[in-house]
Structures are given as structure tokens and as C-alpha cells.
Design a protein around this motif. Structure first.
Motif, PDB file in Angstrom:
ATOM      1  N   TRP A 465     -32.926  71.914 -26.228  1.00  0.00           N
ATOM      2  CA  TRP A 465     -33.870  70.867 -25.829  1.00  0.00           C
ATOM      3  C   TRP A 465     -34.360  71.077 -24.401  1.00  0.00           C
ATOM      4  N   MET A 466     -33.454  71.504 -23.530  1.00  0.00           N
ATOM      5  CA  MET A 466     -33.836  71.693 -22.132  1.00  0.00           C
ATOM      6  C   MET A 466     -34.875  72.803 -21.964  1.00  0.00           C
ATOM      7  N   ALA A 467     -35.014  73.644 -22.992  1.00  0.00           N
ATOM      8  CA  ALA A 467     -36.036  74.698 -22.972  1.00  0.00           C
ATOM      9  C   ALA A 467     -37.205  74.360 -23.888  1.00  0.00           C
ATOM     10  N   GLY A 468     -37.263  73.112 -24.375  1.00  0.00           N
ATOM     11  CA  GLY A 468     -38.332  72.703 -25.276  1.00  0.00           C
ATOM     12  C   GLY A 468     -38.184  73.268 -26.671  1.00  0.00           C
ATOM     13  N   GLN A 469     -36.957  73.587 -27.087  1.00  0.00           N
ATOM     14  CA  GLN A 469     -36.710  74.224 -28.377  1.00  0.00           C
ATOM     15  C   GLN A 469     -35.757  73.372 -29.215  1.00  0.00           C
ATOM     16  N   ASP A 470     -35.656  73.708 -30.504  1.00  0.00           N
ATOM     17  CA  ASP A 470     -34.768  72.975 -31.413  1.00  0.00           C
ATOM     18  C   ASP A 470     -34.637  73.792 -32.684  1.00  0.00           C
ATOM     19  N   PHE A 471     -33.881  73.274 -33.645  1.00  0.00           N
ATOM     20  CA  PHE A 471     -33.784  73.900 -34.967  1.00  0.00           C
ATOM     21  C   PHE A 471     -33.868  72.808 -36.016  1.00  0.00           C
ATOM     22  N   ASP A 472     -34.411  73.184 -37.199  1.00  0.00           N
ATOM     23  CA  ASP A 472     -34.738  72.209 -38.233  1.00  0.00           C
ATOM     24  C   ASP A 472     -33.716  72.158 -39.353  1.00  0.00           C
ATOM     25  N   HIS A 473     -32.452  72.228 -39.003  1.00  0.00           N
ATOM     26  CA  HIS A 473     -31.402  72.016 -39.992  1.00  0.00           C
ATOM     27  C   HIS A 473     -30.260  71.288 -39.302  1.00  0.00           C
ATOM     28  N   GLY A 474     -29.324  70.793 -40.076  1.00  0.00           N
ATOM     29  CA  GLY A 474     -28.185  70.123 -39.482  1.00  0.00           C
ATOM     30  C   GLY A 474     -27.339  71.096 -38.687  1.00  0.00           C
ATOM     31  N   THR A 475     -26.550  70.556 -37.784  1.00  0.00           N
ATOM     32  CA  THR A 475     -25.642  71.403 -37.009  1.00  0.00           C
ATOM     33  C   THR A 475     -24.435  71.807 -37.840  1.00  0.00           C
ATOM     34  N   GLY A 476     -24.021  70.965 -38.768  1.00  0.00           N
ATOM     35  CA  GLY A 476     -22.838  71.309 -39.550  1.00  0.00           C
ATOM     36  C   GLY A 476     -22.756  70.550 -40.855  1.00  0.00           C
ATOM     37  N   HIS A 477     -22.189  71.206 -41.856  1.00  0.00           N
ATOM     38  CA  HIS A 477     -21.946  70.594 -43.163  1.00  0.00           C
ATOM     39  C   HIS A 477     -20.465  70.670 -43.469  1.00  0.00           C
ATOM     40  N   GLY A 478     -19.996  69.804 -44.353  1.00  0.00           N
ATOM     41  CA  GLY A 478     -18.620  69.869 -44.798  1.00  0.00           C
ATOM     42  C   GLY A 478     -18.381  71.088 -45.676  1.00  0.00           C
ATOM     43  N   VAL A 479     -17.131  71.530 -45.736  1.00  0.00           N
ATOM     44  CA  VAL A 479     -16.755  72.696 -46.545  1.00  0.00           C
ATOM     45  C   VAL A 479     -15.469  72.367 -47.296  1.00  0.00           C
ATOM     46  N   GLY A 480     -15.402  72.768 -48.563  1.00  0.00           N
ATOM     47  CA  GLY A 480     -14.221  72.513 -49.374  1.00  0.00           C
ATOM     48  C   GLY A 480     -13.203  73.638 -49.285  1.00  0.00           C
ATOM     49  N   VAL A 481     -12.135  73.506 -50.047  1.00  0.00           N
ATOM     50  CA  VAL A 481     -11.101  74.538 -50.163  1.00  0.00           C
ATOM     51  C   VAL A 481     -11.152  75.065 -51.595  1.00  0.00           C
ATOM     52  N   TYR A 482     -11.648  76.292 -51.745  1.00  0.00           N
ATOM     53  CA  TYR A 482     -11.979  76.876 -53.033  1.00  0.00           C
ATOM     54  C   TYR A 482     -12.765  75.862 -53.879  1.00  0.00           C
ATOM     55  N   LEU A 483     -13.786  75.320 -53.211  1.00  0.00           N
ATOM     56  CA  LEU A 483     -14.727  74.414 -53.862  1.00  0.00           C
ATOM     57  C   LEU A 483     -16.099  74.653 -53.239  1.00  0.00           C
ATOM     58  N   SER A 484     -16.868  73.612 -53.073  1.00  0.00           N
ATOM     59  CA  SER A 484     -18.242  73.787 -52.600  1.00  0.00           C
ATOM     60  C   SER A 484     -18.278  74.167 -51.126  1.00  0.00           C
ATOM     61  N   VAL A 485     -19.124  75.132 -50.799  1.00  0.00           N
ATOM     62  CA  VAL A 485     -19.327  75.497 -49.403  1.00  0.00           C
ATOM     63  C   VAL A 485     -20.135  74.433 -48.676  1.00  0.00           C
ATOM     64  N   HIS A 486     -20.786  73.560 -49.419  1.00  0.00           N
ATOM     65  CA  HIS A 486     -21.471  72.391 -48.856  1.00  0.00           C
ATOM     66  C   HIS A 486     -20.826  71.155 -49.464  1.00  0.00           C
ATOM     67  N   GLU A 487     -19.935  70.528 -48.716  1.00  0.00           N
ATOM     68  CA  GLU A 487     -19.154  69.403 -49.219  1.00  0.00           C
ATOM     69  C   GLU A 487     -19.465  68.152 -48.413  1.00  0.00           C
ATOM     70  N   GLY A 488     -19.629  67.031 -49.104  1.00  0.00           N
ATOM     71  CA  GLY A 488     -19.781  65.763 -48.423  1.00  0.00           C
ATOM     72  C   GLY A 488     -18.476  64.991 -48.429  1.00  0.00           C
ATOM     73  N   PRO A 489     -18.442  63.865 -47.707  1.00  0.00           N
ATOM     74  CA  PRO A 489     -19.590  63.240 -47.036  1.00  0.00           C
ATOM     75  C   PRO A 489     -19.738  63.634 -45.570  1.00  0.00           C
ATOM     76  N   GLN A 490     -18.804  64.402 -45.017  1.00  0.00           N
ATOM     77  CA  GLN A 490     -18.816  64.696 -43.586  1.00  0.00           C
ATOM     78  C   GLN A 490     -19.893  65.725 -43.255  1.00  0.00           C
ATOM     79  N   ARG A 491     -20.525  65.581 -42.119  1.00  0.00           N
ATOM     80  CA  ARG A 491     -21.441  66.592 -41.593  1.00  0.00           C
ATOM     81  C   ARG A 491     -21.738  66.280 -40.132  1.00  0.00           C
ATOM     82  N   ILE A 492     -22.295  67.249 -39.437  1.00  0.00           N
ATOM     83  CA  ILE A 492     -22.754  67.051 -38.067  1.00  0.00           C
ATOM     84  C   ILE A 492     -24.270  67.098 -38.129  1.00  0.00           C
ATOM     85  N   SER A 493     -24.871  65.947 -38.050  1.00  0.00           N
ATOM     86  CA  SER A 493     -26.315  65.826 -38.270  1.00  0.00           C
ATOM     87  C   SER A 493     -26.773  64.498 -37.716  1.00  0.00           C
TER      88      SER A 493
END
Length: 602
Positions: A465-493
Motif C-alpha cells: 500500500w505504501m507504494a500504491g500497490q496491492d493484490f486481488d486475492h486473500g492473504t490466506g485460506h484455511g488448509v485441511g489435513v489430507y483434505l481440502s487445500v482450501h478449507e473454511g471457515p478460517q482465512r486471512i482476508s
């Protein structure tokens, strides 16, 4: 190879399919319809049969939807896919729509000013989604109405069959709890709330609850189905093959196996208080509940938080999986470092070599998603998937972004590194350093108990932000244990309202993308833990922090070391010392020498 490099769709297939759908809508007296990327279980990853959005439009991203009217065809995508969609759809017939900036209701009001019937498949949309959109459309004359069953079958003549693969038992020593104990524990939460039953429609919740895994979906080891869980801990599992003695024996006492075709009628027969998650339960299921003699309780899936809070056994398993995966990544990166500057490598060569390195562990069961390997301008496509048509030869000096992961019985991994194959430009080094500073800020964070992912999200973005920049996705998603690599409900967004709790695994992956030029993303997985006490601290406040799970070198040739603060420099040096300590004993001598060189103190 787990990964295929054939193009899944062709833009030229879209227009005739669009014309056929419009004829079908007119014949059924609909003015338009919604085409989501979803299945009856509201999963992010779907079987080939449920890839209706890709089949119709050509867009293959993992999130989005289309709205088709007789004159317009909008494809709604978020910031991750705004570059990708331009290459995948026929732009003369389909119009990309920026979402969630543009709301569905606003788009419909604009493109159907005189109102009309817009159809939706009641199995592919949640109760909350349809209720929210009906409320937003109130008074404008646009009606959301259910489509006839198997509507799309009429024009998709060679539609794949539904999956019904083998179901496997997950070891309780890795799960840290037997399935009977889990059923009793979750059932007790229902009883405490005065609820008699819960409807489970999310396959990863069912997999976690019953300690089962499956092969219905590539990359995600789940078995599709539904469950009715009773407050006493007994359950009914509904699968397409309801008559499967092997599966019935696998499930053991306390779980009855029934045919999926009986699920709606059994829901309709329920009495008492029945819990269902309006954010994931399909409209078809919730309507069966609402017309039953039961009293619906609209609350979150009761397995979500217990599944997200990993126990000691799960954390021990995934810690080992990440060390194994880190060694495979080191072998791969050392090879890439030796080979790429010579020229001649393609993106497919890189993907194949990385999968080979993971296979050489002897423990790989699948990749956790199709590897993203974008060189040069392809690195700016956030979820780029290389095909034989798009395969690019890596030019020495290119930035290469590799985002990948493995599925192991004891854990699921996800790691991203941007690697230079020559002399990086000052602009690339500057952007990489800002991304690294954001990743370090998340890694070092301490916060009071009760904060949500949205509260931490700005830490990762502030340097950009301090350089006028950003990214268009969440910072982090939840991950399972031998399950989904995208797991809810936790995320950094900035959208996350779920409090972070000990045991939750998340990704930490800020990035920056220069369209048409290059992309940068740095990703580690982290787990929430109680923060260690600070000497001299006397506030008595409980705090949380992250422990890093991923141990893979970060390319310091891209770092402007003089711009790092002392604390940031210390973190990076300590991280690389941790990589050397944990990974060097697990790799070949040649890779060990490389590892010690690239993790040297800066």
C-alpha cells in the motif's frame, strides 16, 4: 503424472452452446438463468460432470458464475481471474464482469429493466445466497425461480456420469480421534443446543466426522454424499451406491449407509429441531426441511470449527508432511537453479520435474491442486494452469512463479515461491521485497484472542500500500489435513469474520502481479498457537501467534536487504537457519550444498 496438460476448454465451443441454452430458456419461458461453478455440495472443487460453467463459457477458474439472458452473457469473476478469463472465453459473446464489485442484483436490474424470470438450479445454490438475492431484487420485477430438474442435460448430450469412487478409512492414529468419538462429541453440541439432528452437505465435513476419505474429486480426497447426524451421535450416510456392503462394514456401528436418492425424503420425514447451514445447504435440501414437520435451526455446519481446530496428532502429522515436502521442494529448486539459466526449459518441464520430486518421497498420494507454474507474463495470471497450447519456454532472466502442493496421508501442503533465472530488475526486487515484508509481518504477528482474519490482513498489504500497490486475492485460506487445500471457515482476508483459534492452519501468501510482465507470490503455511510469554509483560492478556509449517528457501537474490528492518532481517535469517537445520539432513549431498549456499545469512 497426476497433472494433465490438455486444454480443458476452447473459446470457440462457447457460442453454439450459448445459443442452445437460450433456445432452451425461451422454450421453458425463462428470461435468463444463473450458471454457477458449484455442485450439490457447494464445494470449490467439482467433478467433471459439474463443470457446467467451464463447459458453457470456457472459463476454468475455481470461482465465478455466469448470468445468461437472451441478449447478454456476463461471466462474474474476482480479481484472481481477470487476466485468465480474457484468454478462455469468446469475448464477442461473453462479457467479463468484475465481482464482487458488481452485485448480481444490480446487473440483473440493468440488463432486465422490465423484469422477468431468471432460473436457477436449486441443487447448486445455497439458501442464504438465493434469499440474499431475492431480497435485493424485491420490487424490480425480476423473479428468481427454480429450473426444471436436469435442465442442462438437454443440451449437454455427453455429460460425464456422477462420480462414485471407492471410500477409504482414515487411520484414527492420524486423525487423533475415532469417528465414534467425533460423532458423540458433535452430537453432544447439538443436544446442548436443544437440536435433534443436523444436516451435513459439505463432503470435507463428512470426511472429517466419519474418518473417511475418497476419490470422487481429483486433488481433494473426499467422498461425495450427505449425512443426517442425530444428537445421540448416530448418523446416516447417503451415497449414490447405497447398497455397498464393503462400505457399510467400513463405517462400523452407529452409521447407517443409505442411497442418496432417499436423502430428501428422509429430510422431509424429520421431526424436532434440525440444524442446517444456510451458507452451504442447497435450496433443494432446505426446502425439503422447511416443508417437513421439523423446526429448522439455521446455524453453521457443526463440524466446521472442530475440523478447523487441528488436534495434537493432526499437527504432528502435517508437520512431518511439510518437512517431507520441503525436502522435495529443495531437490526441485536446486535442479531449477542449475538448469533454468541454460535455457530450453518449458513450464511443463518444470511442473513434471516438481511432481517427480514429490513422487520420489514414496508418500505422495496426489497433488493438492494443479501446479501453477507461470514464467514471465504467465506469472501475472494468479491461477494460471499451463496447457500444451500455452506452454511457454522459460527465457533466462525470467521470473518463474511456482505454486504447488502435495497430498500425503499425514498432511496437505501448499507452497509458493518466485524464482529468478538470471539478473532481476530493480523493479522486480523492489516488489519482491515488499511482498516479503508483508509475509514476514504475518509470520511474526502476535494478537489478542478473538481477532479475526480481517484484522490481520492489512499487515500483509501495508508495505505494498505504501507504494500504491496491492493484490486481488486473500492473504490466506484455511488448509485441511489430507483434505481440502482450501478449507473454511478460517482465512486471512478483509472478508473474514471468523476468529482465529489455536490449531487452525492457514496460508500466508501476499503477492504482486504486473500484467503482461511477471508475477510474485511468497507462500508458507502457518498454524495458530498460543503466543509464548514475553519477559516483563504483565498485562495478563492471552495472545496468539503463528508457527510456520513450511520450510523452503526464499530466493534472496530478489531481496533488497538494505530495505529490511532489523527485525525483518533477523526473521529471514532465522527462517533460513531453520530450513538448513530441518531440511539439509533429508536431501542429497548436491542439494545439501546448494541449500547451505542459498540460505546463507544476509
Amino acid at each position: 503424472m497426476y497433472q494433465s496438460f490438455e486444454a480443458a476448454t476452447r473459446p470457440s465451443d462457447g457460442p453454439p452452446r450459448l445459443a442452445a441454452l437460450r433456445e432452451l430458456l425461451a422454450a421453458a419461458d425463462f428470461n435468463g438463468c444463473l450458471i454457477p461453478r458449484a455442485d450439490a455440495h457447494q464445494g470449490e472443487y467439482v467433478a467433471p460432470r459439474d463443470e457446467v460453467l467451464a463447459w458453457l463459457t470456457g472459463f476454468t477458474g475455481s470461482a465465478g458464475f455466469a448470468v445468461i439472458t437472451q441478449r447478454h452473457a456476463g461471466v462474474f469473476v474476482d480479481g484472481r481471474y481477470r487476466v485468465q478469463i480474457k484468454a478462455e472465453v469468446d469475448l464477442d459473446h461473453y462479457t467479463p464482469v468484475s465481482w464482487p464489485e458488481t452485485k448480481l442484483s444490480d446487473w440483473l436490474k440493468e440488463h432486465l429493466p422490465d423484469g422477468g424470470r431468471v432460473g436457477f438450479d436449486p441443487w447448486l445454490h445455497s439458501r442464504a445466497e438465493i434469499a440474499r438475492n431475492r431480497s435485493a431484487l424485491e420490487g424490480c420485477g425480476v423473479e428468481l425461480a427454480p429450473l426444471p430438474s436436469d435442465f442442462i442435460e438437454t443440451i449437454w448430450s455427453d455429460r460425464p456420469k456422477p462420480p462414485d469412487a471407492e471410500v477409504l478409512l482414515y487411520p484414527s492414529e492420524l486423525a487423533g480421534e475415532t469417528e465414534g468419538e467425533k460423532r458423540k462429541r458433535v452430537g453432544a453440541t447439538l443436544a446442548e443446543a436443544g437440536q435433534d439432528h443436523a444436516l451435513l452437505t459439505l463432503p470435507d465435513s463428512i470426511a472429517w466426522l466419519l474418518n473417511i476419505r475418497g476419490r470422487d474429486i481429483s486433488r481433494i480426497p473426499i467422498a461425495q454424499g450427505f449425512v443426517i447426524l442425530d444428537a445421540d451421535g448416530t448418523a446416516r450416510l447417503y451415497r449414490r451406491s447405497g447398497n455397498d456392503p464393503a462400505l457399510a462394514n467400513l463405517l462400523g456401528p452407529g452409521v447407517e449407509l443409505r442411497a442418496e436418492a432417499a436423502f430428501l425424503s428422509d429430510v422431509h420425514s424429520l421431526t424436532g429441531m434440525v440444524r442446517a447451514d444456510p451458507k452451504s445447504a442447497p435450496v433443494a435440501v432446505t426446502e425439503a426441511l422447511e416443508t417437513s414437520r421439523a423446526t429448522p435451526c439455521w446455524e453453521d455446519d457443526p463440524c466446521l470449527l472442530p475440523k478447523a481446530r487441528k488436534n495434537t496428532a493432526e499437527l504432528a502429522g502435517t508437520t512431518e508432511a511439510h518437512l517431507r515436502d520441503g525436502a522435495a521442494m529443495a531437490e526441485f529448486l536446486s535442479w531449477l537453479d542449475r538448469t533454468a539459466p541454460n535455457g530450453g526449459l518449458t513450464e511443463i518441464d518444470v511442473v513434471e520435474r516438481l511432481e517427480d520430486c514429490r513422487r520420489n518421497t514414496g508418500a505422495l498420494l496426489d497433488i493438492s491442486f494443479d501446479t501453477i507454474c507461470g514464467s514471465g507474463p504467465n506469472g501475472a495470471i494468479v491461477h494460471y494452469r499451463v496447457s500444451r497450447k500455452t506452454n511457454r519456454t522459460i527465457v533466462p532472466g525470467d521470473l518463474v512463479l511456482v505454486d504447488s502442493g502435495g497430498q500425503y496421508l499425514d498432511g496437505t501442503t501448499d507452497v509458493t515461491r518466485a524464482i529468478t533465472t538470471g539478473s532481476p530488475t530493480p523493479e522486480q526486487r523492489s516488489a519482491f521485497t515488499r511482498v516479503l515484508q508483508g509475509m514476514i509481518a504475518i509470520s511474526r504477528a502476535r494478537w489478542p484472542v478473538g481477532l479475526r482474519g480481517r484484522d490481520l490482513d492489512p499487515l500483509a498489504r501495508a508495505p505494498l500500500w505504501m507504494a500504491g500497490q496491492d493484490f486481488d486475492h486473500g492473504t490466506g485460506h484455511g488448509v485441511g489435513v489430507y483434505l481440502s487445500v482450501h478449507e473454511g471457515p478460517q482465512r486471512i482476508s478483509r472478508l473474514s469474520d471468523v476468529a482465529l483459534e489455536p490449531g487452525m492452519i492457514l496460508s500466508n501468501e501476499p503477492g504482486y502481479y504486473r500484467e503482461g510482465a511477471w508475477g510474485i507470490r511468497i507462500e508458507n503455511l502457518v498454524v495458530v498457537e498460543k503466543a509464548p510469554a514475553i519477559p516483563g509483560g504483565d498485562d495478563g492478556r492471552d495472545q496468539l501467534a503463528f508457527r510456520t509449517l513450511t520450510w523452503v528457501p526464499i530466493d534472496t537474490r530478489l531481496v533488497e536487504a538494505q530495505r529490511l528492518s532489523p527485525g525483518e532481517r533477523d526473521w529471514l535469517n532465522a527462517y533460513h537457519a531453520g530450513v538448513r537445520e530441518r531440511i539439509a539432513p533429508r536431501v542429497s549431498p548436491k542439494t545439501g550444498d546448494w541449500l547451505r549456499a542459498v540460505t546463507a545469512v544476509i
